[in-house]
Write a protein that holds these residues in place. Sequence first.
Motif, PDB file in Angstrom:
ATOM      1  N   TYR A  96      -6.231  -1.470  -1.915  1.00 48.17           N
ATOM      2  CA  TYR A  96      -5.159  -1.702  -0.934  1.00 48.17           C
ATOM      3  C   TYR A  96      -4.612  -0.382  -0.411  1.00 48.17           C
ATOM      4  CZ  TYR A  96      -4.521  -6.782  -1.480  1.00 48.17           C
ATOM      5  OH  TYR A  96      -4.674  -8.142  -1.451  1.00 48.17           O
ATOM      6  N   LEU A  97      -4.428   0.596  -1.346  1.00 50.49           N
ATOM      7  CA  LEU A  97      -3.885   1.892  -0.909  1.00 50.49           C
ATOM      8  C   LEU A  97      -4.831   2.543   0.094  1.00 50.49           C
ATOM      9  CD1 LEU A  97      -2.488   3.397  -4.262  1.00 50.49           C
ATOM     10  CD2 LEU A  97      -1.175   2.537  -2.320  1.00 50.49           C
ATOM     11  N   SER A 154      -7.575  -3.580 -15.473  1.00 52.79           N
ATOM     12  CA  SER A 154      -8.586  -2.841 -14.688  1.00 52.79           C
ATOM     13  C   SER A 154      -8.755  -3.472 -13.316  1.00 52.79           C
ATOM     14  CB  SER A 154      -9.949  -2.793 -15.370  1.00 52.79           C
ATOM     15  OG  SER A 154      -9.847  -3.071 -16.699  1.00 52.79           O
ATOM     16  N   THR A 155      -8.773  -4.816 -13.266  1.00 52.47           N
ATOM     17  CA  THR A 155      -8.909  -5.468 -11.959  1.00 52.47           C
ATOM     18  C   THR A 155      -7.741  -5.091 -11.065  1.00 52.47           C
ATOM     19  OG1 THR A 155      -9.840  -7.328 -13.127  1.00 52.47           O
ATOM     20  CG2 THR A 155      -9.274  -7.712 -10.828  1.00 52.47           C
ATOM     21  N   ALA A 156      -6.529  -5.139 -11.648  1.00 50.66           N
ATOM     22  CA  ALA A 156      -5.350  -4.845 -10.828  1.00 50.66           C
ATOM     23  C   ALA A 156      -5.387  -3.394 -10.338  1.00 50.66           C
ATOM     24  CB  ALA A 156      -4.078  -5.101 -11.633  1.00 50.66           C
ATOM     25  N   ILE A 157      -5.841  -2.472 -11.208  1.00 54.15           N
ATOM     26  CA  ILE A 157      -5.917  -1.065 -10.797  1.00 54.15           C
ATOM     27  C   ILE A 157      -6.893  -0.921  -9.628  1.00 54.15           C
ATOM     28  CG2 ILE A 157      -6.718   1.237 -11.518  1.00 54.15           C
ATOM     29  CD1 ILE A 157      -5.475   0.727 -14.248  1.00 54.15           C
ATOM     30  N   GLN A 158      -8.067  -1.541  -9.770  1.00 56.75           N
ATOM     31  CA  GLN A 158      -9.064  -1.452  -8.682  1.00 56.75           C
ATOM     32  C   GLN A 158      -8.520  -2.044  -7.391  1.00 56.75           C
ATOM     33  OE1 GLN A 158     -12.563  -3.465 -10.018  1.00 56.75           O
ATOM     34  NE2 GLN A 158     -12.852  -1.992 -11.680  1.00 56.75           N
ATOM     35  N   GLU A 159      -7.905  -3.214  -7.539  1.00 64.20           N
ATOM     36  CA  GLU A 159      -7.380  -3.903  -6.354  1.00 64.20           C
ATOM     37  C   GLU A 159      -6.295  -3.075  -5.669  1.00 64.20           C
ATOM     38  OE1 GLU A 159      -7.674  -7.358  -4.957  1.00 64.20           O
ATOM     39  OE2 GLU A 159      -9.662  -6.826  -5.663  1.00 64.20           O
ATOM     40  N   PHE A 160      -5.385  -2.545  -6.481  1.00 65.83           N
ATOM     41  CA  PHE A 160      -4.277  -1.778  -5.899  1.00 65.83           C
ATOM     42  C   PHE A 160      -4.812  -0.527  -5.202  1.00 65.83           C
ATOM     43  CE2 PHE A 160      -0.575   1.165  -6.193  1.00 65.83           C
ATOM     44  CZ  PHE A 160       0.265   0.460  -5.348  1.00 65.83           C
ATOM     45  N   LYS A 161      -5.782   0.125  -5.846  1.00 68.61           N
ATOM     46  CA  LYS A 161      -6.355   1.336  -5.244  1.00 68.61           C
ATOM     47  C   LYS A 161      -6.981   0.988  -3.890  1.00 68.61           C
ATOM     48  CE  LYS A 161      -8.258   5.568  -5.348  1.00 68.61           C
ATOM     49  NZ  LYS A 161      -8.813   6.449  -6.319  1.00 68.61           N
ATOM     50  N   PRO A 221      -4.072 -13.139  -1.566  1.00 77.02           N
ATOM     51  CA  PRO A 221      -4.908 -11.944  -1.413  1.00 77.02           C
ATOM     52  C   PRO A 221      -5.366 -11.750   0.025  1.00 77.02           C
ATOM     53  CG  PRO A 221      -5.717 -13.375  -3.185  1.00 77.02           C
ATOM     54  CD  PRO A 221      -4.659 -14.134  -2.478  1.00 77.02           C
ATOM     55  N   SER A 222      -5.444 -10.501   0.455  1.00 77.56           N
ATOM     56  CA  SER A 222      -5.996 -10.199   1.780  1.00 77.56           C
ATOM     57  C   SER A 222      -7.508 -10.405   1.719  1.00 77.56           C
ATOM     58  CB  SER A 222      -5.715  -8.752   2.153  1.00 77.56           C
ATOM     59  OG  SER A 222      -4.342  -8.533   2.181  1.00 77.56           O
ATOM     60  N   PRO A 223      -8.156 -10.560   2.875  1.00 71.04           N
ATOM     61  CA  PRO A 223      -9.615 -10.734   2.869  1.00 71.04           C
ATOM     62  C   PRO A 223     -10.297  -9.618   2.081  1.00 71.04           C
ATOM     63  CG  PRO A 223      -8.715 -10.991   5.083  1.00 71.04           C
ATOM     64  CD  PRO A 223      -7.577 -10.586   4.215  1.00 71.04           C
ATOM     65  N   LEU A 245      -6.776 -10.252  -5.607  1.00 72.92           N
ATOM     66  CA  LEU A 245      -5.332 -10.328  -5.873  1.00 72.92           C
ATOM     67  C   LEU A 245      -4.580  -9.915  -4.615  1.00 72.92           C
ATOM     68  CD1 LEU A 245      -5.074  -8.375  -9.281  1.00 72.92           C
ATOM     69  CD2 LEU A 245      -4.959 -10.852  -8.977  1.00 72.92           C
ATOM     70  N   SER A 246      -3.347 -10.384  -4.494  1.00 74.54           N
ATOM     71  CA  SER A 246      -2.542  -9.910  -3.360  1.00 74.54           C
ATOM     72  C   SER A 246      -2.041  -8.497  -3.689  1.00 74.54           C
ATOM     73  CB  SER A 246      -1.346 -10.828  -3.114  1.00 74.54           C
ATOM     74  OG  SER A 246      -0.408 -10.664  -4.147  1.00 74.54           O
ATOM     75  N   PHE A 247      -1.549  -7.796  -2.676  1.00 74.11           N
ATOM     76  CA  PHE A 247      -1.001  -6.457  -2.881  1.00 74.11           C
ATOM     77  C   PHE A 247       0.125  -6.518  -3.917  1.00 74.11           C
ATOM     78  CE2 PHE A 247       1.946  -3.017  -1.376  1.00 74.11           C
ATOM     79  CZ  PHE A 247       1.124  -1.950  -1.715  1.00 74.11           C
ATOM     80  N   GLN A 248       0.993  -7.515  -3.732  1.00 76.84           N
ATOM     81  CA  GLN A 248       2.142  -7.647  -4.627  1.00 76.84           C
ATOM     82  C   GLN A 248       1.693  -7.932  -6.065  1.00 76.84           C
ATOM     83  OE1 GLN A 248       4.575 -11.067  -4.020  1.00 76.84           O
ATOM     84  NE2 GLN A 248       6.404 -10.086  -4.824  1.00 76.84           N
ATOM     85  N   GLN A 249       0.707  -8.864  -6.196  1.00 77.62           N
ATOM     86  CA  GLN A 249       0.226  -9.200  -7.551  1.00 77.62           C
ATOM     87  C   GLN A 249      -0.396  -7.986  -8.220  1.00 77.62           C
ATOM     88  OE1 GLN A 249      -2.456 -12.185  -6.228  1.00 77.62           O
ATOM     89  NE2 GLN A 249      -1.247 -13.894  -7.039  1.00 77.62           N
ATOM     90  N   SER A 250      -1.202  -7.239  -7.463  1.00 74.88           N
ATOM     91  CA  SER A 250      -1.888  -6.105  -8.094  1.00 74.88           C
ATOM     92  C   SER A 250      -0.875  -5.052  -8.542  1.00 74.88           C
ATOM     93  CB  SER A 250      -2.943  -5.504  -7.165  1.00 74.88           C
ATOM     94  OG  SER A 250      -2.348  -5.043  -5.985  1.00 74.88           O
ATOM     95  N   LEU A 251       0.114  -4.763  -7.693  1.00 79.79           N
ATOM     96  CA  LEU A 251       1.113  -3.762  -8.079  1.00 79.79           C
ATOM     97  C   LEU A 251       1.940  -4.274  -9.262  1.00 79.79           C
ATOM     98  CD1 LEU A 251       2.633  -1.131  -7.712  1.00 79.79           C
ATOM     99  CD2 LEU A 251       3.971  -2.173  -5.894  1.00 79.79           C
ATOM    100  N   HIS A 252       2.309  -5.546  -9.189  1.00 77.18           N
ATOM    101  CA  HIS A 252       3.100  -6.135 -10.266  1.00 77.18           C
ATOM    102  C   HIS A 252       2.372  -5.996 -11.607  1.00 77.18           C
ATOM    103  CE1 HIS A 252       5.732  -8.986 -12.281  1.00 77.18           C
ATOM    104  NE2 HIS A 252       4.648  -9.586 -12.736  1.00 77.18           N
ATOM    105  N   THR A 253       1.073  -6.318 -11.623  1.00 76.62           N
ATOM    106  CA  THR A 253       0.312  -6.245 -12.878  1.00 76.62           C
ATOM    107  C   THR A 253       0.193  -4.802 -13.354  1.00 76.62           C
ATOM    108  OG1 THR A 253      -0.938  -8.130 -12.097  1.00 76.62           O
ATOM    109  CG2 THR A 253      -1.862  -6.959 -13.975  1.00 76.62           C
TER     110      THR A 253
END
Length: 576
Positions: free
Chosen positions: A254-255, A245-252, A201-203, A207-215
């Motif tokens: 990152y975007l 929900s966590t992955a959605i928040q994380e990915f957003k 994960p970035s600071p 989750l990392s960008f890849q993990q969040s998108l993957h999920t």
Amino acid sequence: LNIHTNYKLARTIGLPILITPVEPLDPFWRLTLPFLAPILRRLPYGLGEWIDHGSFASSFASRNKIHRDLGPAIVVVTPRRVKIMLGDGNAVEDILSRYREFIKPPSIYTALNVFGENVDSVNKDKWQRHRKITAPSFNERNSNIVWTEALHQATTLLNLWTYVPGSEISTTHKDSLTLALNVLLGAGFGRSSDFNSVSSPSPGHSLSFQQSLHTVLQKFVFVILSSSLPETLRNLLPDKNNQLSTAIQEFKQYLIEMVAEERLSLQKGGKEKHTLVSALLRAADLEDQESRGNNYLSNDEIYGNLFIYCFAGHDTTANTISYALTLLASHEEAMAWVKEEITAVLGPGGDGEMGDYEKVFPQLKRCLAVMVYPTPKPIPTPSPMHILFLIRDTTTNSTPKYETLRLFGPVQTLPRDTEDTPTTLQIQGTTHTIPPNTLFMINFSCAHTDTNYWGQTPNSPSSFEDAWTFRPSRWLIPTTSPSTPFNEDLLVPPRGTYFPWASGPRICPGRKFSQVEFVAVIARLFRKHHLKVAALPGKSDKMVRERTRRVLADSSVKLTLSMNDSTRVRFIWVED
Ligand code: HEM
């Protein structure tokens, strides 16, 4: 009561009619039918067969039986609405070109707006605005990155698969998904990922960008299925989706960060990049300036489009790769034919340089031809329930033309809606009046296996078997242009016979992206290796081939078509 009203309406259309007691697209049935379907299908006399008549998942499972029995267009009456299942290629092309009259149903496509409205989910003027700004991202400079990234990913994957010589690989489908995701990360966002490395994960992120998108992508079927439920019911659903929900928040998040970073770099006059994110921002900001803010994409729409590139480009390309590998492994002659081209392009032993996209990609026509095949399948028999539910059989339409599925296209069916006014549509030479608010369920595969066009075995009349035969060479025709080693060019099939990337103004903008990725992967994998289906103890080669065919046939449409259990076939990569 509704069924009666809808039935009366359906009769005005003048096509064969089927009635189903429930609307399979209603949220309740969408969630429960996957569990109930196996039980209902077992009811005697085909009493449960209606479940396969109105759902999007049915066409592959039923092998287009319904169209072979009743004709290329069938009206389905449910308590909620009138629908038309359409398999006629010319009528399909007509609908797809009239994109303002036959729109994407908002009730289905709104689920794609988790990160914002996007080019895939909107209609009419809004769509034009999105398309104008998003289309330029898919250009040759981006294809160049796709090529490089796909070669890199295929190289790493092949190293993994062959690390222990003779290893039996059962993860081809899963690995194809990872490969396609990594290509999207690289060519879409400029984030290189590897099969070998674990992304961190970035600071500020969990989750990392890849993990969040993957999920998000992995669990998106759930988002789509539950999107039309009332919130109270949705909250009751078992939540493995806390993760979601966590992955959605994380990915957003990152975007948001990525877009801000890219914009800063563009403002500072940083080096021009050709990733999808960079190209989209350049086009969006330019449009914004030129139209003085009247015709731009909001930040949410930018996030929405970046997500939809991943969503639309992931499963589709990955599934195509994993089906192609399975088919090539079980069709040695086709594999040899492809390898012959790779060797001719790259030189003896496949030793030549592959990195030059502009030089190498256009020569690999046979590799591309593998992407666009039909393939064999068994023909199920009609059941008594057709007769029970068939209210008006226009016998002329039900002659055994047997249009059937082109088996493994990832997009098997598409929905389109008419709006509040009636319209007309020509189907097989007859003009039909279509009532307002009619849902079309477009079936691509009917046209893709039309024996009139696809059953042209050399030197013999139109053949049903040939339309289902894996014969990639049908796609190549002789050319005088010396651009390929064997002077071959790709066939352009006539209107109404082939549209796996859809057709008309809303044709898939990622078509070239997926073709470049596919060709790079196939050429890299088969450059110095060939693929075998692993033997099974005590089974003959013929039995192993038959089993592979069954695994391929045991596919179903989730969001896209995929094998239900691809791990049942194991592969061995062998150095030439
Ligand atoms: C084998 C691979 C692919 C196939 C078979 C495929 C097929 C399709 C089809 C049938 C549609 C029409 C969907 C509809 O009208 O609802 C579509 C739309 C779309 N595809 Fe693809 N696709 C593939 C790969 C990709 C890739 C790699 C990307 C992006 C990186 C992509 C991005 C899109 C987008 C953004 C749309 C919406 C276009 C619009 O409505 O204007 N696709 N695709």
